[in-house]
Structure formats: structure tokens, C-alpha cells
Design a protein around this motif. Structure first.
Motif, PDB file in Angstrom:
ATOM      1  N   THR A   1       0.848  -1.183   0.000  1.00  0.00           N
ATOM      2  CA  THR A   1       0.000   0.000   0.000  1.00  0.00           C
ATOM      3  C   THR A   1       0.879   1.225   0.000  1.00  0.00           C
ATOM      4  O   THR A   1       1.995   1.208   0.492  1.00  0.00           O
ATOM      5  CB  THR A   1      -0.919   0.035   1.228  1.00  0.00           C
ATOM      6  OG1 THR A   1      -0.122  -0.043   2.399  1.00  0.00           O
ATOM      7  CG2 THR A   1      -1.930  -1.084   1.186  1.00  0.00           C
ATOM      8  N   ASP A   2       0.362   2.282  -0.567  1.00  0.00           N
ATOM      9  CA  ASP A   2       1.049   3.554  -0.539  1.00  0.00           C
ATOM     10  C   ASP A   2       0.719   4.158   0.818  1.00  0.00           C
ATOM     11  O   ASP A   2      -0.323   4.750   1.007  1.00  0.00           O
ATOM     12  CB  ASP A   2       0.548   4.438  -1.680  1.00  0.00           C
ATOM     13  CG  ASP A   2       1.241   5.781  -1.715  1.00  0.00           C
ATOM     14  OD1 ASP A   2       0.694   6.670  -2.361  1.00  0.00           O
ATOM     15  OD2 ASP A   2       2.305   5.944  -1.097  1.00  0.00           O
ATOM     16  N   GLU A   3       1.606   3.959   1.788  1.00  0.00           N
ATOM     17  CA  GLU A   3       1.301   4.310   3.157  1.00  0.00           C
ATOM     18  C   GLU A   3       1.346   5.811   3.392  1.00  0.00           C
ATOM     19  O   GLU A   3       2.143   6.524   2.826  1.00  0.00           O
ATOM     20  CB  GLU A   3       2.307   3.654   4.099  1.00  0.00           C
ATOM     21  CG  GLU A   3       2.186   2.172   4.117  1.00  0.00           C
ATOM     22  CD  GLU A   3       3.126   1.575   5.120  1.00  0.00           C
ATOM     23  OE1 GLU A   3       2.638   0.927   6.041  1.00  0.00           O
ATOM     24  OE2 GLU A   3       4.331   1.777   4.980  1.00  0.00           O
ATOM     25  N   THR A   4       0.463   6.218   4.260  1.00  0.00           N
ATOM     26  CA  THR A   4       0.516   7.568   4.777  1.00  0.00           C
ATOM     27  C   THR A   4       0.795   7.440   6.255  1.00  0.00           C
ATOM     28  O   THR A   4       0.596   6.384   6.846  1.00  0.00           O
ATOM     29  CB  THR A   4      -0.825   8.301   4.559  1.00  0.00           C
ATOM     30  OG1 THR A   4      -1.852   7.540   5.183  1.00  0.00           O
ATOM     31  CG2 THR A   4      -1.126   8.478   3.081  1.00  0.00           C
ATOM     32  N   ALA A   5       1.244   8.508   6.874  1.00  0.00           N
ATOM     33  CA  ALA A   5       1.521   8.485   8.293  1.00  0.00           C
ATOM     34  C   ALA A   5       0.223   8.247   9.054  1.00  0.00           C
ATOM     35  O   ALA A   5      -0.868   8.502   8.568  1.00  0.00           O
ATOM     36  CB  ALA A   5       2.161   9.807   8.706  1.00  0.00           C
ATOM     37  N   VAL A   6       0.329   7.774  10.289  1.00  0.00           N
ATOM     38  CA  VAL A   6      -0.835   7.426  11.084  1.00  0.00           C
ATOM     39  C   VAL A   6      -1.714   8.639  11.344  1.00  0.00           C
ATOM     40  O   VAL A   6      -2.896   8.622  11.072  1.00  0.00           O
ATOM     41  CB  VAL A   6      -0.418   6.762  12.420  1.00  0.00           C
ATOM     42  CG1 VAL A   6      -1.625   6.501  13.278  1.00  0.00           C
ATOM     43  CG2 VAL A   6       0.329   5.480  12.148  1.00  0.00           C
ATOM     44  N   ALA A   7      -1.185   9.705  11.875  1.00  0.00           N
ATOM     45  CA  ALA A   7      -1.871  10.980  12.095  1.00  0.00           C
ATOM     46  C   ALA A   7      -3.194  10.850  12.833  1.00  0.00           C
ATOM     47  O   ALA A   7      -4.253  11.102  12.300  1.00  0.00           O
ATOM     48  CB  ALA A   7      -2.068  11.714  10.777  1.00  0.00           C
ATOM     49  N   GLY A   8      -3.144  10.444  14.098  1.00  0.00           N
ATOM     50  CA  GLY A   8      -4.314  10.491  14.962  1.00  0.00           C
ATOM     51  C   GLY A   8      -5.207   9.273  14.897  1.00  0.00           C
ATOM     52  O   GLY A   8      -4.954   8.320  14.188  1.00  0.00           O
ATOM     53  N   PRO A   9      -6.313   9.325  15.707  1.00  0.00           N
ATOM     54  CA  PRO A   9      -7.208   8.177  15.818  1.00  0.00           C
ATOM     55  C   PRO A   9      -7.859   7.784  14.496  1.00  0.00           C
ATOM     56  O   PRO A   9      -8.045   6.602  14.224  1.00  0.00           O
ATOM     57  CB  PRO A   9      -8.275   8.630  16.811  1.00  0.00           C
ATOM     58  CG  PRO A   9      -7.770   9.876  17.442  1.00  0.00           C
ATOM     59  CD  PRO A   9      -6.696  10.419  16.571  1.00  0.00           C
ATOM     60  N   LEU A  10      -8.222   8.752  13.663  1.00  0.00           N
ATOM     61  CA  LEU A  10      -8.846   8.412  12.383  1.00  0.00           C
ATOM     62  C   LEU A  10      -7.864   7.693  11.479  1.00  0.00           C
ATOM     63  O   LEU A  10      -8.218   6.737  10.796  1.00  0.00           O
ATOM     64  CB  LEU A  10      -9.394   9.656  11.698  1.00  0.00           C
ATOM     65  CG  LEU A  10     -10.598  10.309  12.386  1.00  0.00           C
ATOM     66  CD1 LEU A  10     -10.998  11.575  11.656  1.00  0.00           C
ATOM     67  CD2 LEU A  10     -11.751   9.341  12.475  1.00  0.00           C
ATOM     68  N   GLY A  11      -6.618   8.148  11.484  1.00  0.00           N
ATOM     69  CA  GLY A  11      -5.586   7.483  10.691  1.00  0.00           C
ATOM     70  C   GLY A  11      -5.318   6.081  11.203  1.00  0.00           C
ATOM     71  O   GLY A  11      -5.151   5.145  10.434  1.00  0.00           O
TER      72      GLY A  11
ATOM     73  N   SER B   1       2.799   3.918  20.638  1.00  0.00           N
ATOM     74  CA  SER B   1       3.951   4.602  20.071  1.00  0.00           C
ATOM     75  C   SER B   1       3.537   5.926  19.433  1.00  0.00           C
ATOM     76  O   SER B   1       4.241   6.930  19.535  1.00  0.00           O
ATOM     77  CB  SER B   1       4.634   3.708  19.039  1.00  0.00           C
ATOM     78  OG  SER B   1       5.759   4.338  18.501  1.00  0.00           O
ATOM     79  N   GLU B   2       2.378   5.920  18.794  1.00  0.00           N
ATOM     80  CA  GLU B   2       1.869   7.126  18.144  1.00  0.00           C
ATOM     81  C   GLU B   2       1.601   8.216  19.178  1.00  0.00           C
ATOM     82  O   GLU B   2       1.879   9.388  18.949  1.00  0.00           O
ATOM     83  CB  GLU B   2       0.594   6.778  17.359  1.00  0.00           C
ATOM     84  CG  GLU B   2       0.060   7.896  16.515  1.00  0.00           C
ATOM     85  CD  GLU B   2       0.986   8.309  15.393  1.00  0.00           C
ATOM     86  OE1 GLU B   2       0.879   9.464  14.972  1.00  0.00           O
ATOM     87  OE2 GLU B   2       1.813   7.508  14.948  1.00  0.00           O
ATOM     88  N   GLN B   3       1.073   7.830  20.324  1.00  0.00           N
ATOM     89  CA  GLN B   3       0.785   8.799  21.388  1.00  0.00           C
ATOM     90  C   GLN B   3       2.062   9.368  21.980  1.00  0.00           C
ATOM     91  O   GLN B   3       2.096  10.531  22.382  1.00  0.00           O
ATOM     92  CB  GLN B   3      -0.045   8.152  22.496  1.00  0.00           C
ATOM     93  CG  GLN B   3      -1.463   7.876  22.096  1.00  0.00           C
ATOM     94  CD  GLN B   3      -2.232   7.152  23.194  1.00  0.00           C
ATOM     95  OE1 GLN B   3      -1.646   6.655  24.148  1.00  0.00           O
ATOM     96  NE2 GLN B   3      -3.546   7.072  23.027  1.00  0.00           N
ATOM     97  N   ALA B   4       3.100   8.560  22.053  1.00  0.00           N
ATOM     98  CA  ALA B   4       4.349   8.986  22.675  1.00  0.00           C
ATOM     99  C   ALA B   4       5.205   9.853  21.751  1.00  0.00           C
ATOM    100  O   ALA B   4       6.132  10.513  22.196  1.00  0.00           O
ATOM    101  CB  ALA B   4       5.152   7.767  23.106  1.00  0.00           C
ATOM    102  N   ARG B   5       4.890   9.893  20.481  1.00  0.00           N
ATOM    103  CA  ARG B   5       5.700  10.629  19.506  1.00  0.00           C
ATOM    104  C   ARG B   5       5.115  12.004  19.225  1.00  0.00           C
ATOM    105  O   ARG B   5       3.913  12.196  19.280  1.00  0.00           O
ATOM    106  CB  ARG B   5       5.769   9.862  18.178  1.00  0.00           C
ATOM    107  CG  ARG B   5       6.482   8.566  18.261  1.00  0.00           C
ATOM    108  CD  ARG B   5       6.307   7.811  16.952  1.00  0.00           C
ATOM    109  NE  ARG B   5       7.081   6.600  16.945  1.00  0.00           N
ATOM    110  CZ  ARG B   5       8.202   6.451  16.264  1.00  0.00           C
ATOM    111  NH1 ARG B   5       8.644   7.399  15.509  1.00  0.00           N
ATOM    112  NH2 ARG B   5       8.858   5.321  16.319  1.00  0.00           N
ATOM    113  N   SER B   6       5.998  12.890  18.826  1.00  0.00           N
ATOM    114  CA  SER B   6       5.528  14.215  18.408  1.00  0.00           C
ATOM    115  C   SER B   6       5.160  14.209  16.921  1.00  0.00           C
ATOM    116  O   SER B   6       4.362  15.022  16.482  1.00  0.00           O
ATOM    117  CB  SER B   6       6.605  15.268  18.677  1.00  0.00           C
ATOM    118  OG  SER B   6       7.787  14.946  17.964  1.00  0.00           O
ATOM    119  N   GLU B   7       5.745  13.292  16.150  1.00  0.00           N
ATOM    120  CA  GLU B   7       5.446  13.180  14.721  1.00  0.00           C
ATOM    121  C   GLU B   7       4.841  11.813  14.455  1.00  0.00           C
ATOM    122  O   GLU B   7       5.180  10.832  15.111  1.00  0.00           O
ATOM    123  CB  GLU B   7       6.720  13.335  13.891  1.00  0.00           C
ATOM    124  CG  GLU B   7       7.324  14.721  13.971  1.00  0.00           C
ATOM    125  CD  GLU B   7       8.559  14.850  13.092  1.00  0.00           C
ATOM    126  OE1 GLU B   7       8.723  14.021  12.177  1.00  0.00           O
ATOM    127  OE2 GLU B   7       9.335  15.759  13.333  1.00  0.00           O
TER     128      GLU B   7
END
Length: 186
Positions: free
Chosen positions: A15-25, A65-71
Motif C-alpha cells: 500500500t502507498d502508506e501515509t503516516a498514522v496521524a491520529g485516531p482516524l488514521g 507509540s503514536e501517542q508517545a511521539r511528536s510526529e
């Protein structure tokens, strides 16, 4: 600002991945990747329930991990697969440790955790190489295999195919480029 585009399938099945970017991602990645991750894990474990548990834990670690990161995590699919591999490795270690504590005799020679991990990684690498080989043009694949598997020299291959030695070299270079470019992708 519009939401990120959903992942799209590429020619290689990834898949052409995009960053997680929050709960919807995260929800979108869960919907798009859960079944593929369970299949990936099931290749290494025969128990589908255990594969589902490992996948669930991998997604939990992605969320933490997503919650602990700034990006946001740039390649969540690769992240999930690496977490799954690590979880399988940890489970293999803990299972082995419990067996030793219970003094369960092994009838067969016990495979060390390092050997099991090496076997799993080799199997994964072989699958990626086979996929790249299937994507090669038949002539390129035939020439590459004649050189690498049959041990023929460029001159011998050129004689058999009616090509010039330079043409054979170009086909070998094309095959090597494809393998190097795509075999390590996950």
C-alpha cells in the motif's frame, strides 16, 4: 486542510502508506492492514487465534507509540510487521523459558530462538526475492538464472541466446537492480 488520502495499491501489492496521524488514521490503518497482518503472522504460526492476538498487540503498540511521539509514524505497515516479528520472537523465548522451568523433556532437538528468528527472516527474504523474480521479464529472468544457478559465463549465455556479451551483461545488471531495489522492501 483535507484528510490524508487512503492508501492505494501499488504494482507490487503494497500500500502507498501515509503516516498514522491520529485516531482516524489509526482506524483507517487498522481496517486496511489487519487482515494482511494476520496473514503475515499466520505464515510463521499455524494457530490463527495466536496470530489474531499478536496482530491486536501490534496495533496496540502502534497506538501507544503514536501517542508517545511528536510526529506520526511514517511507515505504519512496516512498523506493524516489525512489531509482530518482535512479538513472535518474544513469545518463542517465553515459551521456551516456561518449558525449561516445567522441565518438559524435548524429544526433538530444540531449535534455539536465534535459529527460529533466522529461519523466519530467511523465509521472508526468499518470498520477497521470488516475488521480484516473477516480476522480471522472462528473458531477463532466464539469463539471470542461467548465470546464477547454472553457473554459465556471459559468453556461454550469449552463445545460447544469440545475444552479444554486452546484451547479456545488461540483462544481468537489470535483474540485479530489480533484486536490490525491491528485495529489501517490506
Amino acid at each position: 486542510m483535507s484528510p490524508p488520502a487512503p492508501p492505494t495499491a501499488t504494482a507490487f501489492g503494497d500500500t502507498d502508506e501515509t503516516a498514522v496521524a491520529g485516531p482516524l488514521g489509526l482506524e483507517m490503518i487498522y481496517r486496511n492492514e489487519r487482515h494482511a497482518l494476520v496473514r503475515f503472522i499466520t505464515r510463521y504460526r499455524s494457530n490463527p487465534e495466536e496470530a489474531g492476538d499478536v496482530a491486536q498487540e501490534a496495533f496496540l503498540r502502534l497506538a501507544q507509540s503514536e501517542q508517545a511521539r511528536s510526529e506520526p509514524i511514517a511507515r505504519p505497515r512496516a512498523f506493524l510487521r516489525q512489531v509482530a516479528r518482535n512479538l513472535l520472537r518474544d513469545r518463542a523465548k517465553s515459551t521456551r523459558g516456561r518449558a525449561e522451568l516445567l522441565q518438559v523433556p524435548f524429544d526433538e532437538a530444540a531449535i534455539s530462538v536465534a535459529d527460529e528468528v533466522s529461519r523466519l527472516e530467511a523465509r521472508d527474504s526468499l518470498a520477497r526475492i521470488e516475488a521480484v523474480m516473477r516480476r522480471m521479464k522472462p528473458k531477463t529472468r532466464e539469463i539471470f538464472m542461467a548465470h546464477r544457478l547454472d553457473g554459465l559465463s556471459y559468453g556461454e549465455i550469449a552463445e545460447r541466446t544469440g545475444m552479444s556479451v554486452s546484451g547479456v551483461e545488461k540483462q544481468i545488471a537489470r535483474a540485479m537492480t530489480m533484486l536490490l531495489r525491491h528485495a529489501d522492501k517490506d
